[in-house]
Design an enzyme around this catalytic site. Structure first.
Site, PDB file in Angstrom:
ATOM      1  N   TYR A  98       0.841  -1.189   0.000  1.00 48.68           N
ATOM      2  CA  TYR A  98       0.000   0.000   0.000  1.00 48.68           C
ATOM      3  C   TYR A  98       0.891   1.260   0.000  1.00 48.68           C
ATOM      4  CZ  TYR A  98      -3.264   3.414   1.985  1.00 48.68           C
ATOM      5  OH  TYR A  98      -4.011   4.524   2.230  1.00 48.68           O
ATOM      6  N   ASP A 115       0.124  -7.487   6.253  1.00 48.26           N
ATOM      7  CA  ASP A 115      -1.022  -6.584   6.114  1.00 48.26           C
ATOM      8  C   ASP A 115      -2.142  -7.415   5.485  1.00 48.26           C
ATOM      9  OD1 ASP A 115      -2.946  -4.757   5.253  1.00 48.26           O
ATOM     10  OD2 ASP A 115      -1.474  -3.194   4.835  1.00 48.26           O
ATOM     11  N   LYS A 144     -11.509  -0.810   5.943  1.00 47.54           N
ATOM     12  CA  LYS A 144     -11.876  -1.512   4.720  1.00 47.54           C
ATOM     13  C   LYS A 144     -12.862  -2.639   5.039  1.00 47.54           C
ATOM     14  CE  LYS A 144      -8.773   1.429   3.303  1.00 47.54           C
ATOM     15  NZ  LYS A 144      -7.372   1.117   3.168  1.00 47.54           N
TER      16      LYS A 144
HETATM   17  C1  LIG Z   1      -6.093   1.650   3.459  1.00 44.00           C
HETATM   18  C2  LIG Z   1      -4.963   0.729   3.682  1.00 44.00           C
HETATM   19  C3  LIG Z   1      -4.024   0.984   4.690  1.00 44.00           C
HETATM   20  C4  LIG Z   1      -4.038   2.248   5.536  1.00 44.00           C
HETATM   21  O1  LIG Z   1      -5.127   2.284   6.395  1.00 44.00           O
HETATM   22  P1  LIG Z   1      -5.872   3.638   6.858  1.00 44.00           P
HETATM   23  O2  LIG Z   1      -7.010   3.127   7.674  1.00 44.00           O
HETATM   24  O3  LIG Z   1      -6.285   4.367   5.614  1.00 44.00           O
HETATM   25  O4  LIG Z   1      -4.884   4.426   7.645  1.00 44.00           O
HETATM   26  C5  LIG Z   1      -3.023   0.043   4.886  1.00 44.00           C
HETATM   27  N1  LIG Z   1      -2.928  -1.066   4.127  1.00 44.00           N
HETATM   28  C6  LIG Z   1      -3.811  -1.334   3.140  1.00 44.00           C
HETATM   29  C7  LIG Z   1      -3.659  -2.569   2.336  1.00 44.00           C
HETATM   30  C8  LIG Z   1      -4.852  -0.444   2.880  1.00 44.00           C
HETATM   31  O5  LIG Z   1      -5.713  -0.706   1.886  1.00 44.00           O
END
Ligand SMILES: *Cc1c(COP(=O)(O)O)cnc(C)c1O
Length: 385
Positions: free
Chosen positions: A104, A177, A202
């Protein structure tokens, strides 16, 4: 709740016992910053000040740990706040991070620019290439191996079990992640990872109404360190945000099932379309990571698809701007379908770096609407591209 309960049951019941004073089935939202003491130091239930802990956040943290099958959950004000706390808990100046070369964009920016300024070095590497990962590790200096799978936006699939082995041979902390798959489809701790990171904004929250992040950690000492940063620096979830996330989690299993079905149907429909060079979706049999994804993900391949338009950047922009059921917006993982143009939206921060995303790529976050409407929308917009 018992520890033998299966995923969908844990998602609904972990941390969610009814309120003993009123019988309310849903625990109240503790919208309180501080807690009365029965005499100095006489805490009721261990709470004193809500930066250190709040019962609504505790309920979510219990639920997060249960989802990932981990010992400890921590809930933060955003995904990046969770990542930052973990990095600060582990690293000191001079240390080195090996990370996927299509993580990301915000993760790269955080590690490269914020932590870089404090003397943290990094090497982005193709995490599907195990030899390249081994080569990137610097004895003595590397402390973290950071993996994202499936990755954003190119949907590459990396082998968590094999990478965890490489990481542990070199005594690294292996971080996954898991935002794209969600714990409904993939549980990295069970595959050998040490830490799972989420943007709960998400799929976990799932309704595009709250920003949040999480860490799930098995090791007690690392958990204590990350919790100390959370307490001492303060990037905590507010009670209402924690409640919204908890409510979203209760439907995570059914949502991921539908996201995966809809995305697979759209991906299969689009294979061979004249306006497209490639359909990037790990559920397609000819995706390079398909077999691995089928092994390490359970019950589906998720709701994210990326498309490469044969007409290049101009066609990609026209397509993204022509969709109607899919809204043009950053973010992903909500019940509603979204379209994103990574090179100028989510990944604008990595332009000009080795993480740059091609202008031909459009990313779809496939929602849980009726799939026939989604397919009609994509067909209409491709006809205009
Ligand atoms: C959106 C996202 C993040 C960051 O998260 P936030 O809640 O926007 O701070 C990290 N990793 C991935 C894969 C993401 O899609």
């Amino acid at each position: 709740m018992t520890t033998s309960d299966r995923f969908a049951t844990r998602a609904i019941h972990a941390g969610q016992s009814f309120d003993p004073t009123t019988g309310a089935v849903i625990p109240p939202i503790y919208q309180s910053s501080t807690f009365v003491q029965d005499g100095i130091g006489g805490l009721r239930g261990g709470y004193e000040y809500a930066r250190a802990g709040n019962p609504t956040r505790t309920a979510l943290e219990t639920q997060l740990a249960a989802l990932e099958g981990g010992a400890h959950g921590l809930s933060f004000s955003s995904g990046l706040a969770a990542e930052d706390s973990l990095l600060r808990a582990v690293l000191k100046p001079g240390d080195h991070v090996v990370m996927g070369n299509d993580v990301y964009g915000g993760t790269y920016r955080l590690i490269n620019r914020i932590h870089g300024a404090w003397g943290i070095r990094n090497t982005p590497v193709d995490t599907t290439d195990l030899a390249a990962v081994r080569d990137a590790v610097k004895a003595e200096a590397t402390r973290i191996l950071w993996i994202e799978t499936p990755s954003n936006p190119l949907m590459t699939v990396s082998d968590i079990t094999a990478l965890a082995e490489i990481g542990h041979d070199a005594r690294l902390i292996v971080v996954v992640d898991n935002t794209f798959a969600s714990p409904a489809l993939q549980q990295p701790l069970s595959l050998g990872a040490d830490v799972v990171v989420h943007s709960t904004t998400k799929y976990i929250g799932g309704h595009s109404d709250v920003i949040g992040g999480a860490l799930v950690i098995n090791d007690d000492e690392l958990h204590e360190k990350a919790k100390f940063i959370q307490f001492a620096a303060g990037p905590v979830s507010a009670p209402m945000d924690a409640f919204l996330t908890t409510r979203g989690i209760k439907t995570l299993a059914v949502r991921m099932e539908r996201h995966s079905q809809n995305a697979l149907a759209i991906a299969e429909h689009l294979v061979g379309h004249a306006a497209l060079d490639t359909v990037l979706y790990p559920g397609l049999p000819d995706h390079p990571g398909h077999e691995l994804a089928a092994r390490q993900m359970v019950g589906g391949f998720g709701g994210m698809i990326s498309l490469s338009l044969s007409g290049g950047g101009a066609a990609a922009r026209r397509f993204a701007e022509s969709l109607e059921v899919f809204s043009l917006a950053e973010s992903l993982g909500g019940v509603e379908s979204l379209v994103n143009y990574p090179s100028e939206m989510t990944h604008a921060s990595v332009r000009g770096t080795e993480l740059e995303v091609s202008e031909s790529i459009v990313r779809l976050s496939v929602g849980i609407e009726d799939v026939a409407d989604l397919i009609d929308d994509v067909d209409r917009a491709l006809a205009r591209a």
